[in-house]
Design an enzyme around this catalytic site. Structure first.
Site, PDB file in Angstrom:
ATOM      1  N   HIS A  18      -0.033  -4.574   0.224  1.00 50.23           N
ATOM      2  CA  HIS A  18       1.277  -4.833   0.813  1.00 50.23           C
ATOM      3  C   HIS A  18       1.327  -6.268   1.335  1.00 50.23           C
ATOM      4  O   HIS A  18       0.353  -6.765   1.928  1.00 50.23           O
ATOM      5  CB  HIS A  18       1.547  -3.890   1.986  1.00 50.23           C
ATOM      6  CG  HIS A  18       1.817  -2.471   1.594  1.00 50.23           C
ATOM      7  ND1 HIS A  18       1.914  -2.042   0.292  1.00 50.23           N
ATOM      8  CD2 HIS A  18       2.034  -1.360   2.370  1.00 50.23           C
ATOM      9  CE1 HIS A  18       2.171  -0.732   0.281  1.00 50.23           C
ATOM     10  NE2 HIS A  18       2.250  -0.304   1.525  1.00 50.23           N
TER      11      HIS A  18
ATOM     12  N   CYS B 228       1.174   2.171   6.999  1.00 52.94           N
ATOM     13  CA  CYS B 228       0.376   1.080   6.429  1.00 52.94           C
ATOM     14  C   CYS B 228       0.993  -0.286   6.699  1.00 52.94           C
ATOM     15  O   CYS B 228       0.280  -1.249   7.027  1.00 52.94           O
ATOM     16  CB  CYS B 228       0.192   1.297   4.928  1.00 52.94           C
ATOM     17  SG  CYS B 228       1.704   1.697   4.032  1.00 52.94           S
TER      18      CYS B 228
END
Length: 341
Positions: free
Chosen positions: A244, A132
């Site tokens: 994130h 990711c």
């Protein structure tokens, strides 16, 4: 005519998001199967906002024959055991685990970055979805690399607890609640307290002192974008539920001003530039949740190196970092290779 699609790991955070993205993007499905472990057999999961409920089937007894695409989000163990079985039955596997990413016969794809690599899927009938944190970074780096040639990247990540699965999110919630009510704080998923803290440790440690998460960012960026790029990473878990963030320092072969970089990023596929250079004129994880874009803010020149820039990059790790990228790979596969829908 559409595809028969199986979502493996359908009860997990990413599996549920995969089902949601398939429905949201109206992927041409004739049939969708929710597949999970034996303990989840019979559990019902929703197919996005369609109102349709799918009963989970046992992966141990699932017949892969006649299925076109399988989106795997069940971890490396099930990927190692069941992905080859699905592939052998003619079902193309798009795997979200780390197990196949560095296999030279398995393409590692971010559709906005290296779509041509999709042609290599036929070697094993398996395609890998990147980590990711890597996925969002290379989406931001690709147009800049095309413009000025990236020599070196120094990245520090601020990764949400959802990257560690539901257990990570639950631990953040439980610890936060415990602190507020005066209960004892217990750590089970993470090595230290995550609530109101940051942990410079994601995945296992390697012999050189780096972690596996940091190693992934290095080798995956090279495989996806350019093997000549030097990358060093520090990956940190932060008390955020979803999203994130990354602080990225970039050195280029050729001059690239902040203004020129912003012009490029405004037009780049998958990128949303929000850089107002004022209070609140940037994106944080709270704003990115549920969105498929990779947001870039704080674009500025680094005067300490020749041809250097700094950028701030934020993305929903359950979306672009996992589920959305997998579905985009399936869409690319359909357009270029399967041509069935």
């Amino acid at each position: 005519m559409g595809y028969r699609v199986a979502v493996v790991g359908a009860t997990g955070n990413v599996g549920r998001e995969m089902l949601a993205v398939l429905a949201e993007r109206e992927f041409p499905c004739d049939e969708v199967a929710a597949v999970a472990s034996a303990r989840s057999t019979g559990t019902e999961v929703e197919f996005g906002d369609t109102g349709k409920m799918l009963k989970c089937r046992n992966i141990e007894h699932f017949d892969w024959a006649g299925w076109d695409i399988a989106l795997f989000s069940a971890g490396s163990g099930p990927a190692k055991e069941y992905a080859p079985k699905a592939a052998a039955a003619g079902c193309v596997v798009i795997d979200n685990s780390s197990f196949y990413r560095m296999d030279p016969d398995v393409p590692l794809i971010v559709p906005e970055v290296n779509p041509d690599a999709i042609e290599e899927y036929a070697k094993k009938n398996i395609i890998a979805n990147p980590n990711c944190s890597t996925a969002q970074m290379v989406v931001a780096l690709k147009p800049l690399h095309d413009a000025a040639g990236i020599k070196r990247v120094v990245v520090s990540t601020y990764q949400s607890t959802s990257g560690a699965g539901k257990a990570g999110m639950d631990e953040l919630f439980a610890q936060s609640r415990a602190i507020f009510v005066g209960d004892q704080v217990e750590s089970h998923k993470f090595t230290k307290q995550i609530a109101f803290n940051v942990i410079p440790h994601i995945d296992s440690f390697l012999d050189d002192g780096s972690t596996k998460e940091e190693w992934k960012m290095v080798v995956e960026t090279k495989k996806i974008l350019d093997p000549k790029i030097k990358v060093t990473a520090t990956c940190v878990r932060v008390p955020v539920f979803v999203g994130h963030s990354e602080s990225i320092n970039i050195e280029f072969e050729r001059e690239l001003s902040a203004e020129a970089a912003m012009d490029i990023l405004r037009e780049a596929p998958g990128v949303m530039l929000i850089d107002k250079r004022e209070d609140g004129g940037y994106v944080t994880p709270v704003e990115c949740v549920g969105d498929g874009a990779t947001f870039v803010s704080r674009v500025r020149e680094d005067p300490t190196v020749e041809n250097g820039l700094n950028i701030w990059c934020v993305s929903d790790n359950l979306r672009k970092g996992a589920a959305l990228n997998a579905v985009q790979i399936a869409e690319l596969l359909g357009r270029r290779c399967l041509k069935k829908g």
